[in-house]
Write a protein that holds these residues in place. Structure first.
Motif, PDB file in Angstrom:
ATOM      1  N   VAL A  33       0.827  -1.197   0.000  1.00 31.77           N
ATOM      2  CA  VAL A  33       0.000   0.000   0.000  1.00 31.77           C
ATOM      3  C   VAL A  33       0.863   1.249   0.000  1.00 31.77           C
ATOM      4  N   GLU A  34       1.940   1.229   0.782  1.00 34.85           N
ATOM      5  CA  GLU A  34       2.817   2.400   0.842  1.00 34.85           C
ATOM      6  C   GLU A  34       3.467   2.653  -0.511  1.00 34.85           C
ATOM      7  N   ASN A  35       3.929   1.581  -1.164  1.00 35.02           N
ATOM      8  CA  ASN A  35       4.551   1.741  -2.476  1.00 35.02           C
ATOM      9  C   ASN A  35       3.561   2.248  -3.511  1.00 35.02           C
ATOM     10  N   LEU A  36       2.340   1.660  -3.484  1.00 31.69           N
ATOM     11  CA  LEU A  36       1.320   2.105  -4.429  1.00 31.69           C
ATOM     12  C   LEU A  36       0.926   3.550  -4.151  1.00 31.69           C
ATOM     13  N   GLY A  37       0.914   3.915  -2.863  1.00 29.13           N
ATOM     14  CA  GLY A  37       0.531   5.271  -2.487  1.00 29.13           C
ATOM     15  C   GLY A  37       1.479   6.323  -3.007  1.00 29.13           C
ATOM     16  N   ASN A  38       2.683   5.943  -3.351  1.00 28.83           N
ATOM     17  CA  ASN A  38       3.615   6.899  -3.938  1.00 28.83           C
ATOM     18  C   ASN A  38       3.253   7.259  -5.369  1.00 28.83           C
ATOM     19  N   LYS A  39       2.409   6.418  -5.977  1.00 30.13           N
ATOM     20  CA  LYS A  39       2.060   6.614  -7.393  1.00 30.13           C
ATOM     21  C   LYS A  39       0.637   7.117  -7.573  1.00 30.13           C
ATOM     22  N   TYR A  40      -0.265   6.682  -6.682  1.00 31.36           N
ATOM     23  CA  TYR A  40      -1.696   6.985  -6.840  1.00 31.36           C
ATOM     24  C   TYR A  40      -2.162   7.891  -5.697  1.00 31.36           C
ATOM     25  N   ILE A  41      -3.219   8.652  -5.969  1.00 31.45           N
ATOM     26  CA  ILE A  41      -3.725   9.552  -4.920  1.00 31.45           C
ATOM     27  C   ILE A  41      -4.565   8.800  -3.897  1.00 31.45           C
ATOM     28  N   THR A  42      -5.237   7.713  -4.288  1.00 33.86           N
ATOM     29  CA  THR A  42      -5.954   6.862  -3.329  1.00 33.86           C
ATOM     30  C   THR A  42      -5.687   5.409  -3.662  1.00 33.86           C
ATOM     31  N   VAL A  43      -5.609   4.587  -2.604  1.00 34.34           N
ATOM     32  CA  VAL A  43      -5.401   3.143  -2.742  1.00 34.34           C
ATOM     33  C   VAL A  43      -6.358   2.452  -1.774  1.00 34.34           C
ATOM     34  N   SER A  44      -7.242   1.574  -2.291  1.00 33.39           N
ATOM     35  CA  SER A  44      -8.218   0.872  -1.450  1.00 33.39           C
ATOM     36  C   SER A  44      -8.108  -0.625  -1.706  1.00 33.39           C
ATOM     37  N   LYS A  66     -11.408  -6.459   0.058  1.00 32.29           N
ATOM     38  CA  LYS A  66     -11.408  -7.353   1.212  1.00 32.29           C
ATOM     39  C   LYS A  66     -10.947  -8.765   0.849  1.00 32.29           C
ATOM     40  N   ASP A  67     -10.018  -9.283   1.638  1.00 37.14           N
ATOM     41  CA  ASP A  67      -9.509 -10.659   1.520  1.00 37.14           C
ATOM     42  C   ASP A  67      -8.804 -10.926   0.199  1.00 37.14           C
ATOM     43  N   LYS A  68      -8.424  -9.896  -0.529  1.00 36.35           N
ATOM     44  CA  LYS A  68      -7.716 -10.060  -1.799  1.00 36.35           C
ATOM     45  C   LYS A  68      -6.492  -9.151  -1.811  1.00 36.35           C
ATOM     46  N   ASN A  69      -5.432  -9.604  -2.475  1.00 36.39           N
ATOM     47  CA  ASN A  69      -4.262  -8.736  -2.661  1.00 36.39           C
ATOM     48  C   ASN A  69      -4.442  -7.924  -3.947  1.00 36.39           C
ATOM     49  N   VAL A  70      -5.574  -7.279  -4.020  1.00 38.82           N
ATOM     50  CA  VAL A  70      -5.957  -6.479  -5.183  1.00 38.82           C
ATOM     51  C   VAL A  70      -6.383  -5.108  -4.672  1.00 38.82           C
ATOM     52  N   TYR A  71      -6.020  -4.061  -5.422  1.00 38.26           N
ATOM     53  CA  TYR A  71      -6.228  -2.694  -4.948  1.00 38.26           C
ATOM     54  C   TYR A  71      -6.920  -1.853  -6.019  1.00 38.26           C
ATOM     55  N   ILE A  72      -7.918  -1.088  -5.583  1.00 44.03           N
ATOM     56  CA  ILE A  72      -8.528  -0.079  -6.445  1.00 44.03           C
ATOM     57  C   ILE A  72      -7.699   1.188  -6.274  1.00 44.03           C
ATOM     58  N   LEU A  92      -5.838   7.898 -10.054  1.00 48.16           N
ATOM     59  CA  LEU A  92      -4.841   8.894 -10.430  1.00 48.16           C
ATOM     60  C   LEU A  92      -5.324  10.283 -10.033  1.00 48.16           C
ATOM     61  N   ALA A  93      -4.486  11.266 -10.267  1.00 49.98           N
ATOM     62  CA  ALA A  93      -4.819  12.641  -9.885  1.00 49.98           C
ATOM     63  C   ALA A  93      -6.052  13.159 -10.615  1.00 49.98           C
ATOM     64  N   ASP A  94      -6.298  12.662 -11.838  1.00 49.91           N
ATOM     65  CA  ASP A  94      -7.477  13.114 -12.586  1.00 49.91           C
ATOM     66  C   ASP A  94      -8.724  12.313 -12.216  1.00 49.91           C
ATOM     67  N   LEU A 139      -7.458  -1.053 -11.449  1.00 48.92           N
ATOM     68  CA  LEU A 139      -7.281  -2.149 -10.516  1.00 48.92           C
ATOM     69  C   LEU A 139      -5.875  -2.726 -10.711  1.00 48.92           C
ATOM     70  N   VAL A 140      -5.134  -2.890  -9.612  1.00 49.64           N
ATOM     71  CA  VAL A 140      -3.779  -3.447  -9.687  1.00 49.64           C
ATOM     72  C   VAL A 140      -3.592  -4.457  -8.560  1.00 49.64           C
ATOM     73  N   ASP A 141      -2.526  -5.317  -8.700  1.00 52.28           N
ATOM     74  CA  ASP A 141      -2.186  -6.202  -7.586  1.00 52.28           C
ATOM     75  C   ASP A 141      -1.161  -5.514  -6.700  1.00 52.28           C
ATOM     76  N   GLU A 142      -0.668  -6.226  -5.698  1.00 52.15           N
ATOM     77  CA  GLU A 142       0.227  -5.613  -4.712  1.00 52.15           C
ATOM     78  C   GLU A 142       1.575  -5.215  -5.295  1.00 52.15           C
ATOM     79  N   ASN A 143       1.894  -5.782  -6.463  1.00 57.33           N
ATOM     80  CA  ASN A 143       3.155  -5.428  -7.134  1.00 57.33           C
ATOM     81  C   ASN A 143       2.939  -4.410  -8.246  1.00 57.33           C
TER      82      ASN A 143
END
Length: 393
Positions: A17-28, A31-37, A40-42, A47-51
């Protein structure tokens, strides 16, 4: 060892989450998945995985569909397509043009080669196929569909009518619908029903009135007006007021221990009152007009440009020789010597005797208009809530 393993997973998740947060304005995190919504700034979402491996590119608007006891579903859309992410099943690609300005979020109006269909996100299937010229959301979860200038209606519970009507109009806060066929005959359809409860009428009033589950509908058949009662609890329909009248203009409600309903009916060019519970004619049909007085239990009646008032409780009428009759409250009202008033209702029972001693007679005991001195009104500003005003020239 297990505790260390869980701690390691939590650390990796936080690190992702911290790494993704450096690139995106919000990271969510889903639940129970290593998948993140991610956004971007616009404000475009993806949807991305933890990597940060891309599952859905950040090119979409986004919202979540809540499905109790089911897998969570997330909808990504732009002007050209829709992608649904199911937390259990993965991606569902709907490569059709969506229409989001005219719908609620559990169902998708989609276009394919100039034809429209309706997709249910929770059921993950099309509930209306791509064969309609237009589909529009006319109420929450209620859709009007059209084909070859004929219309039908679809409810979110899966029930729909045939596509055979010339016009469909919602009434009574979208709880009923008036269906008009090609011969201009009208039917009344309750929401979530597949079959009308009133059919083949010449006219159905758009103004419905109800007492609890009892709905009263003004209907015209064979050139005469009557009232039909639909019981929503039982589904039964019966005639409340017989089809005898040239017109039925409106309904009046009066509460006295139980709620009562009356109808202003026209016969031989004159108006009278009919009880909606019994169908009984309460008054003679001798009035030029009848008007409700703010649900006070009284109505204003007119004859030859003079006015009086009719008491719905005891079926008595005052003298009809006033220039006008109306209702108002004491608050902010100034009396003058030319004003005659009638007390209609005492707000507090413990004040009734006091009002009677002061010369104010309550509506339950008298139907005459009583003159009241200004001084008495000043001393009782909140004891009475409604008065009738009558003016004589």
């Amino acid at each position: 060892m297990l505790a260390f393993f869980m701690l390691s997973l939590n650390y990796l998740s936080c690190f992702a989450v911290e790494n993704l947060g450096n690139k995106y304005i919000t990271v969510s995190k889903i639940k129970d998945k290593n998948v993140y919504i991610v956004k971007l700034a616009d404000n475009r979402a993806g949807l991305v995985d933890e990597n940060d491996n891309i599952i859905i590119h950040c090119e979409y608007n986004f919202y979540r569909v809540y499905s109790p006891n089911e897998s969570e579903k997330y909808v990504f859309y732009n002007k050209d397509e829709v992608i649904v992410y199911n937390s259990d099943k993965g991606l569902i690609n709907l490569s059709y043009k969506p229409y989001f300005n005219d719908q609620e979020r559990d169902n998708l109006i989609l276009e394919n080669n100039g034809k429209f269909g309706l997709y249910d996100i929770a059921k993950e299937k099309f509930v209306l196929p791509f064969e309609y010229d237009n589909i529009q959301n006319i109420a929450n979860g209620t859709f009007l569909f059209e084909k070859d200038s004929k219309k039908g209606i679809f409810f979110k519970n899966g029930i729909s009518t045939e596509c055979v009507y010339r016009e469909i109009k919602p009434i009574n806060k979208d709880t009923f619908f008036i269906l008009t066929d090609e011969e201009n005959r009208q039917s009344l359809l309750p929401k979530m029903n597949s079959q009308p409860v009133i059919s083949n009428a010449e006219d159905i009033s758009k103004e419905l009135c109800n007492i609890a589950n009892r709905y009263f509908i003004i209907v015209k058949r064979d050139g005469k007006y009557g009232v039909e009662e639909y019981n929503k609890g039982t589904g039964d329909v019966s005639v409340a007021v017989p089809y005898l009248y040239e017109d039925i203009t409106n309904s009046l409600r009066y509460y006295n221990k139980s709620e009562n309903i009356f109808f202003v009916c026209k016969k031989d060019g004159k108006y009278g009152l009919v009880n909606g519970d019994t169908g009984e004619e309460l008054s003679d049909f001798v009035y030029d007009s009848i008007e409700n007085l703010k649900n006070s239990g009284f109505v204003k009646v007119e004859q030859n440009n003079k006015f009086g008032y009719y008491n719905l409780k005891n079926n008595k009428v005052s003298k009809i020789h006033y220039d006008d009759v109306g209702v108002d409250t004491f608050n902010g009202f100034c009396l003058n010597d030319a004003t005659l008033i009638k007390v209609l209702k005492g707000k507090h029972l413990h004040n009734q005797n006091k009002l009677k001693h002061a010369g104010l007679v309550l509506a339950e005991t008298c139907c005459d208009i009583v003159a009241v001195p200004v001084a008495i009104l000043v001393g009782a500003p909140f004891m009475i809530t409604i008065i009738v005003l009558a003016y004589r020239s």
